[in-house]
Write an enzyme that holds these catalytic residues in place. Structure first.
Site, PDB file in Angstrom:
ATOM      1  N   GLU A 127      60.993-119.698  46.503  1.00  0.00           N
ATOM      2  CA  GLU A 127      61.757-118.513  45.887  1.00  0.00           C
ATOM      3  C   GLU A 127      61.802-119.095  44.397  1.00  0.00           C
ATOM      4  O   GLU A 127      61.600-120.356  43.985  1.00  0.00           O
ATOM      5  CB  GLU A 127      63.310-118.550  46.468  1.00  0.00           C
ATOM      6  CG  GLU A 127      63.147-117.742  47.708  1.00  0.00           C
ATOM      7  CD  GLU A 127      64.464-117.709  48.389  1.00  0.00           C
ATOM      8  OE1 GLU A 127      65.586-117.899  47.732  1.00  0.00           O
ATOM      9  OE2 GLU A 127      64.712-117.090  49.476  1.00  0.00           O
ATOM     10  N   ARG A 268      19.244-132.261  32.065  1.00  0.00           N
ATOM     11  CA  ARG A 268      19.700-132.389  30.406  1.00  0.00           C
ATOM     12  C   ARG A 268      18.971-133.498  30.080  1.00  0.00           C
ATOM     13  O   ARG A 268      19.329-134.904  30.492  1.00  0.00           O
ATOM     14  CB  ARG A 268      21.426-132.687  30.620  1.00  0.00           C
ATOM     15  CG  ARG A 268      21.749-132.645  29.058  1.00  0.00           C
ATOM     16  CD  ARG A 268      21.721-131.549  28.181  1.00  0.00           C
ATOM     17  NE  ARG A 268      22.332-132.068  26.879  1.00  0.00           N
ATOM     18  CZ  ARG A 268      22.223-131.228  25.792  1.00  0.00           C
ATOM     19  NH1 ARG A 268      21.180-130.199  25.618  1.00  0.00           N
ATOM     20  NH2 ARG A 268      22.830-131.344  24.644  1.00  0.00           N
ATOM     21  N   GLU A 363      51.820-125.606  48.705  1.00  0.00           N
ATOM     22  CA  GLU A 363      51.887-126.150  50.059  1.00  0.00           C
ATOM     23  C   GLU A 363      52.643-127.629  49.890  1.00  0.00           C
ATOM     24  O   GLU A 363      52.562-128.560  50.635  1.00  0.00           O
ATOM     25  CB  GLU A 363      50.954-126.306  50.910  1.00  0.00           C
ATOM     26  CG  GLU A 363      50.333-125.146  51.464  1.00  0.00           C
ATOM     27  CD  GLU A 363      49.789-124.969  52.879  1.00  0.00           C
ATOM     28  OE1 GLU A 363      49.574-126.029  53.389  1.00  0.00           O
ATOM     29  OE2 GLU A 363      48.903-124.228  52.909  1.00  0.00           O
TER      30      GLU A 363
END
Length: 380
Positions: A127, A268, A363
């Site tokens: 909440e 690269r 969580e």
């Protein structure tokens, strides 16, 4: 003897999940991250593939797999996209309270129809003024005859406003603190429950996270989960089981980042040779790989303990905390290896870095995980 060898069944479902991700999720992940929308067509395909509701027993329409197998699939799915995985993976969080505390009648009534088609569920605990402090919940439940009447607002709810079933935590008496918290099952079509503000997020964008507003929501008396006042205990038992899965998804995000960094480093060229040949880059890649292996080992240990019916409060918190911290470090390093390109949306690592951050927060923040671990150590 300890073995890390997967069973033939686990290898098969891992391959199925991996193939599904490469075909159905990776090609559209960037698009839906940009749109900040759920790819509903993918949710339907996940359901048809049997990769949804893994934790629900077969007799109620789920797949009935063990925790380690569930973690294997979660890692693969998050490798493709954390947000898309979170949309259907959130069913594990929302339905676990029903599996823990539900009566046989409740399981028959809610799980079977729910698992008959690609429905989504929502876990409504947080909440605006009650995040880590669950005792501060203000959503109320009062008994009127044979009905419970719920009022309040939940926030940061995955699938909020689009779920077919809500597991709602409310207080029957605020003066009792956590002993007043009770869990309720609320079908998504119940009058008075609806989605509020949809959040615009840093990452995890292909999931729908919003407020859930309850205005005089009336549900039958029998929709209470467990005993009145046992909601806090049910929520904590749920998180003991689901936190390792957050760890598994964090491993998936980190593994994808490593793979992208490896691919780029080989291609690269600077100073006439691939940057992968430079020791500075090799050391970064080596550290990334080591951390991922260690994180997966923690996740699998916690899952193994759950599969043995053992209490895994400490280990689950460790798995979630360590793996999510690893995901953040590894994705940041992947962006660094890609340099300027890593900062651009044309390459996936910037999305992976944005996604990784939420695994340290939901969580239970990683600060809360450390609190849980510390308390468990003192108990021991």
């Amino acid at each position: 003897m300890i073995s890390f060898e997967l069973t033939e069944e686990q290898k098969a479902i891992q391959k199925m999940a991996r193939d599904f991700v490469r075909k159905e999720i990776i090609p559209i992940a960037a698009e839906y991250d940009e749109k900040e929308e759920i790819p509903w067509q993918v949710i339907e395909k996940v359901f048809k593939a049997g990769l949804m509701n893994l934790h629900v027993p077969v007799e109620y329409g789920g797949q009935g797999v063990d925790f380690i197998t569930e973690a294997i699939v979660a890692e693969e799915m998050a490798y493709g996209c954390l947000g898309i995985n979170g949309t259907f993976g959130n069913n594990a969080l929302a339905l676990t309270p029903l599996l823990i505390a539900g009566t046989e009648e409740q399981k028959e009534k809610f799980l079977k129809p729910f698992c008959a088609k690609p429905n989504l569920a929502a876990f409504c605990l947080t909440e605006p003024e009650a995040g880590s402090d669950v005792s501060a919940i203000k959503t109320t439940a009062r008994l009127e005859g044979d009905e419970w009447v719920l009022n309040g607002t939940k926030c940061f709810i995955t699938n909020g406003g689009v779920a077919s079933l809500y597991t709602v935590f409310a207080t029957v008496d605020r003066s009792k603190g956590i002993k007043g918290i009770t869990a309720f099952l609320v079908p998504g079509d119940t009058p008075g429950i609806y989605g509020g503000k949809k959040e615009k997020k840093m990452g995890d964008r292909a999931s729908h996270v919003a407020e859930v507003i309850l205005e005089n929501v009336r549900i039958p008396r029998e929709n209470v989960l467990g005993e009145v006042g046992s909601g806090f205990k049910i929520a904590m038992q749920t998180l003991d089981q689901t936190r390792p899965m957050i760890g598994a998804t964090a491993v998936g995000v980190a593994r994808r980042a490593l793979d992208e960094a490896l691919k780029y480093a080989k291609e690269r060229k600077q100073f006439g040779r691939p940057i992968a040949e430079f020791q500075a880059i090799q050391f970064m890649l080596a550290d990334m790989a080591m951390q991922i292996e260690a994180a997966r080992a923690l996740v699998w240990k916690a899952c193994w303990m759950l599969d043995q019916g053992m209490k895994a409060t400490k280990e689950g918190a460790m798995a979630k905390c360590f793996a999510s911290d690893v995901a953040m470090r590894v994705t940041v390093d992947a962006v660094q290896i890609l340099g300027g390109y890593g900062y651009m949306r044309d390459y996936p690592v910037e999305k992976l870095m944005r996604d990784a951050k939420i695994t340290q927060i939901y969580e239970g923040t990683n600060q809360i995980q450390r609190l849980v671990i510390g308390r468990e150590l003192l108990k021991d």
